[in-house]
Write a protein that holds these residues in place. Structure first.
Motif, mmCIF file in Angstrom:
data_model
loop_
_atom_site.group_PDB
_atom_site.id
_atom_site.type_symbol
_atom_site.label_atom_id
_atom_site.label_comp_id
_atom_site.label_asym_id
_atom_site.label_seq_id
_atom_site.Cartn_x
_atom_site.Cartn_y
_atom_site.Cartn_z
ATOM 1 N N PRO A 291 0.826 -1.215 0.000
ATOM 2 C CA PRO A 291 0.000 0.000 0.000
ATOM 3 C C PRO A 291 0.858 1.261 0.000
ATOM 4 O O PRO A 291 1.928 1.302 0.592
ATOM 5 N N LEU A 292 0.348 2.281 -0.671
ATOM 6 C CA LEU A 292 1.054 3.553 -0.721
ATOM 7 C C LEU A 292 0.234 4.645 -0.040
ATOM 8 O O LEU A 292 0.593 5.143 1.021
ATOM 9 N N TYR A 293 -0.895 5.006 -0.646
ATOM 10 C CA TYR A 293 -1.723 6.079 -0.096
ATOM 11 C C TYR A 293 -2.997 5.560 0.565
ATOM 12 O O TYR A 293 -3.698 6.314 1.243
ATOM 13 N N SER A 294 -3.331 4.323 0.355
ATOM 14 C CA SER A 294 -4.570 3.780 0.899
ATOM 15 C C SER A 294 -4.343 2.350 1.362
ATOM 16 O O SER A 294 -3.244 1.809 1.228
ATOM 17 N N ALA A 295 -5.381 1.736 1.882
ATOM 18 C CA ALA A 295 -5.272 0.367 2.387
ATOM 19 C C ALA A 295 -4.889 -0.592 1.264
ATOM 20 O O ALA A 295 -5.192 -0.345 0.096
ATOM 21 N N PHE A 298 -4.861 -6.391 -1.175
ATOM 22 C CA PHE A 298 -4.743 -7.806 -0.835
ATOM 23 C C PHE A 298 -4.066 -7.951 0.520
ATOM 24 O O PHE A 298 -3.240 -7.132 0.910
ATOM 25 N N ALA A 299 -4.403 -9.021 1.203
ATOM 26 C CA ALA A 299 -3.755 -9.354 2.468
ATOM 27 C C ALA A 299 -3.472 -10.846 2.493
ATOM 28 O O ALA A 299 -4.178 -11.633 1.855
ATOM 29 N N VAL A 300 -2.437 -11.232 3.235
ATOM 30 C CA VAL A 300 -2.189 -12.663 3.405
ATOM 31 C C VAL A 300 -3.335 -13.249 4.223
ATOM 32 O O VAL A 300 -3.932 -12.577 5.077
ATOM 33 N N ALA A 316 8.638 -11.808 9.916
ATOM 34 C CA ALA A 316 9.032 -10.461 10.312
ATOM 35 C C ALA A 316 9.439 -9.584 9.132
ATOM 36 O O ALA A 316 9.219 -8.370 9.155
ATOM 37 N N ASN A 317 10.009 -10.195 8.091
ATOM 38 C CA ASN A 317 10.592 -9.413 7.007
ATOM 39 C C ASN A 317 9.812 -9.464 5.696
ATOM 40 O O ASN A 317 9.895 -8.530 4.900
ATOM 41 N N TRP A 318 9.062 -10.522 5.461
ATOM 42 C CA TRP A 318 8.371 -10.679 4.179
ATOM 43 C C TRP A 318 6.869 -10.425 4.287
ATOM 44 O O TRP A 318 6.151 -10.524 3.294
ATOM 45 N N ILE A 319 6.392 -10.093 5.493
ATOM 46 C CA ILE A 319 4.988 -9.752 5.711
ATOM 47 C C ILE A 319 4.941 -8.508 6.596
ATOM 48 O O ILE A 319 5.638 -8.442 7.612
ATOM 49 N N LYS A 320 4.122 -7.536 6.215
ATOM 50 C CA LYS A 320 4.016 -6.281 6.968
ATOM 51 C C LYS A 320 2.562 -6.004 7.332
ATOM 52 O O LYS A 320 1.642 -6.349 6.596
ATOM 53 N N GLN A 321 2.380 -5.350 8.474
ATOM 54 C CA GLN A 321 1.043 -4.974 8.919
ATOM 55 C C GLN A 321 0.700 -3.592 8.390
ATOM 56 O O GLN A 321 1.543 -2.680 8.386
ATOM 57 N N TYR A 322 -0.550 -3.439 7.953
ATOM 58 C CA TYR A 322 -1.012 -2.121 7.498
ATOM 59 C C TYR A 322 -1.561 -1.344 8.688
ATOM 60 O O TYR A 322 -2.617 -1.663 9.234
ATOM 61 N N LYS A 323 -0.786 -0.338 9.102
ATOM 62 C CA LYS A 323 -1.140 0.538 10.220
ATOM 63 C C LYS A 323 -1.568 -0.305 11.418
ATOM 64 O O LYS A 323 -0.893 -1.237 11.802
ATOM 65 N N GLU A 324 -2.713 0.003 12.005
ATOM 66 C CA GLU A 324 -3.165 -0.733 13.189
ATOM 67 C C GLU A 324 -4.269 -1.726 12.853
ATOM 68 O O GLU A 324 -4.989 -2.180 13.737
ATOM 69 N N THR A 325 -4.401 -2.054 11.573
ATOM 70 C CA THR A 325 -5.473 -2.951 11.149
ATOM 71 C C THR A 325 -5.045 -4.410 11.287
ATOM 72 O O THR A 325 -3.907 -4.722 11.654
ATOM 73 N N TYR A 329 0.178 -7.657 4.623
ATOM 74 C CA TYR A 329 0.382 -7.799 3.189
ATOM 75 C C TYR A 329 1.782 -8.333 2.877
ATOM 76 O O TYR A 329 2.723 -8.160 3.670
ATOM 77 N N PRO A 330 1.944 -9.008 1.736
ATOM 78 C CA PRO A 330 3.260 -9.520 1.355
ATOM 79 C C PRO A 330 4.254 -8.382 1.133
ATOM 80 O O PRO A 330 3.914 -7.348 0.558
ATOM 81 N N TYR A 331 5.482 -8.597 1.573
ATOM 82 C CA TYR A 331 6.500 -7.552 1.461
ATOM 83 C C TYR A 331 7.824 -8.142 0.976
ATOM 84 O O TYR A 331 8.899 -7.730 1.373
ATOM 85 N N LYS A 332 7.733 -9.145 0.097
ATOM 86 C CA LYS A 332 8.963 -9.696 -0.473
ATOM 87 C C LYS A 332 9.628 -8.668 -1.381
ATOM 88 O O LYS A 332 10.849 -8.489 -1.358
ATOM 89 N N TYR A 333 8.819 -8.019 -2.220
ATOM 90 C CA TYR A 333 9.298 -6.928 -3.065
ATOM 91 C C TYR A 333 8.838 -5.621 -2.424
ATOM 92 O O TYR A 333 7.686 -5.509 -1.989
ATOM 93 N N THR A 334 9.725 -4.633 -2.379
ATOM 94 C CA THR A 334 9.437 -3.430 -1.597
ATOM 95 C C THR A 334 9.412 -2.145 -2.416
ATOM 96 O O THR A 334 8.848 -1.150 -1.971
#
Length: 460
Positions: A291-295, A298-300, A316-325, A329-334
């Motif tokens: 995500p950039l400007y909005s939610a 897709f989510a795992v 810890a490194n390949w999955i990130k939480q969106y804010k406090e929700t 989401y996948p974060y393999k590519y950043t």
């Protein structure tokens, strides 16, 4: 120097952009996006330089093609079709022409789905271009013999690679080894076993033609060995799967987890160079998933997230939480945009990588009764993820379950691995029926796109 050479080759966009314009212009060869009127003339292969540019054109189609099949969409669609991803935002992404039918396993009700058609078109367009290179170099005396051997080997790998994905997505598919419209226009489906025979023939030819090379953005012998290991695993030829995986590993060990998806990373076997004349390279996965400007769109899935051990560095490194929700989401590519990349920080779409070979060898050795060797390879992947050695049961079934779990954690949202694993091991019904109320065993193969069956009645 190899990396610099490849970057310079990829900046020669004039040739392959013209080719891509042809590929997206007219009524399709097998409705694949390749026009019936496209004729590969010998003038394209009149010397070493133009022959090399033809191959660059093929690689560029894979990296930059308008369908983004190998640069984002394929990964997401297959992750949704299995149980890695779910949609959490509305819009085109989750419309009937977008990703919704993949998550709902309901492609039968959306035969005009653009992503489905894009997959079909893309893989057959790679096959068409590979066939063109093979045919035009076969008796060519204007191209240096050693270069001709190399380019034909690369083209045969890509033809095998494309047929592999088609047969695992759609089941029986047309086997295409020519550019002749008389043959291809109304080509019927070919039995999967026969498609696999050609895949293995092409890969063996490629193995004879190619050598090891530091440049991972072009097919070399290690990539051929890696795909051979996978094909033999899928065909349950455990001995050859283990042997080819060992050849591809070649005594190497896995390195830094955070470098896996960086361009030219140690653990990469084959990747697509998405750098161009004016930009450094990125993978479109980040654009669609991060995500950039909005939610996030897709989510795992909860089942994927909860299956990780708490200490797993991939969590810890390949999955990130969106804010406090509750959306992760996948974060393999950043890197989301080309301007985010620099010469020292690029991310190319990864097609084959070393960790898969350890897990192929682990699974094959388990099937062969070599449990100790299998667990050693399993631990190579676990340890790189910050986990202790495997301490579970040592029966064949228990070790295979542990390997399947490790494959899920290592390859989520990546090159269809999770979907293909569920399918090839006969576990799709058991797993997906528990998490997807809409799942039906009839969805085990993707339907053929309506445009393809309309164009070729022999496909119906």
């Amino acid at each position: 120097m190899k990396n610099i050479k490849t970057h310079l080759l990829y900046t020669k966009v004039g040739f392959f952009m013209g080719l891509l314009a042809l590929l997206n212009s007219c009524e399709g060869f097998l409705d694949t996006g390749v026009p019936r009127s496209m004729v590969a003339t010998s003038s394209v292969f009149e010397n070493d330089k133009t022959a090399e540019q033809a191959m660059v054109g093929l690689y560029s189609s894979m990296a930059f093609g308008s369908n983004n099949t190998l640069n984002g969409r394929f990964n997401i669609a297959c992750a949704l079709y299995a149980d890695d991803l779910e949609g959490v935002n509305n819009g085109w992404y989750f419309s009937g022409v977008g990703y919704a039918p993949f998550y709902n396993n309901a492609l039968a009700g959306e035969p005009k789905n653009t992503i489905l058609l894009g997959m079909w078109n893309s893989f057959y367009s790679y096959i068409y271009q590979a066939n063109s290179i093979i045919e035009n170099l076969e008796d060519n005396e204007s191209v240096t013999s050693s270069l001709k051997t190399k380019l034909v080997g690369e083209a045969k790998f890509i033809r095998a690679f494309s047929h592999f994905y088609l047969v695992n997505l759609f089941g029986d598919v047309p086997l295409i080894t020519t550019t002749s419209v008389d043959v291809t226009a109304l080509a019927p489906r070919t039995a999967s076993d026969n498609v696999y025979e050609q895949i293995l023939t092409d890969l063996q030819d490629a193995a004879d033609a190619l050598e090891y090379d530091e440049d991972k953005t072009q097919v070399n012998l290690q990539a051929v060995e890696a795909l051979l290991a996978r094909v033999y695993l899928y065909r349950e030829n455990w001995t050859d799967a283990a042997d080819y995986a060992s050849s591809a590993i070649n005594g190497e060990t896995l390195q830094d987890l955070n470098q896996v998806f960086k361009a030219y990373a140690h653990d990469v076997i084959f990747e697509l160079n998405t750098s161009s004349k004016d930009t450094y390279g990125v993978a479109d996965d980040a654009y669609q998933l991060v995500p950039l400007y909005s939610a996030p769109s897709f989510a795992v899935t909860e089942s994927l997230f909860d299956s990780f051990e708490a200490q797993d560095l991939r969590l810890a490194n390949w999955i990130k939480q969106y804010k406090e929700t509750e959306n992760f989401y996948p974060y393999k590519y950043t890197l989301q945009y080309y301007y985010d990349a620099t010469a020292d920080s690029q991310e190319f779409p990864v097609i084959l990588r070393l960790a898969e070979q350890f897990l192929i060898r682990a699974e094959a050795n388990t099937q062969l009764g070599e449990t100790g060797a299998a667990i050693s390879d399993l631990n190579e992947v676990r340890n790189r993820a910050g986990l202790a050695d495997y301490s579970g049961g040592t029966s064949k079934a228990e070790v295979l379950d542990a390997i399947a779990t490790e494959r899920r954690h290592e390859f989520f949202c990546e090159m269809g691995h999770r979907w293909f694993d569920l399918k090839r091991t006969g576990r799709a019904d058991e797993v997906l029926s528990a998490v997807k109320p809409s799942w039906s065993s009839d969805a085990i193969d993707f339907i053929l796109p309506e445009a393809a069956t309309n164009n070729n009645p022999n496909l119906k």
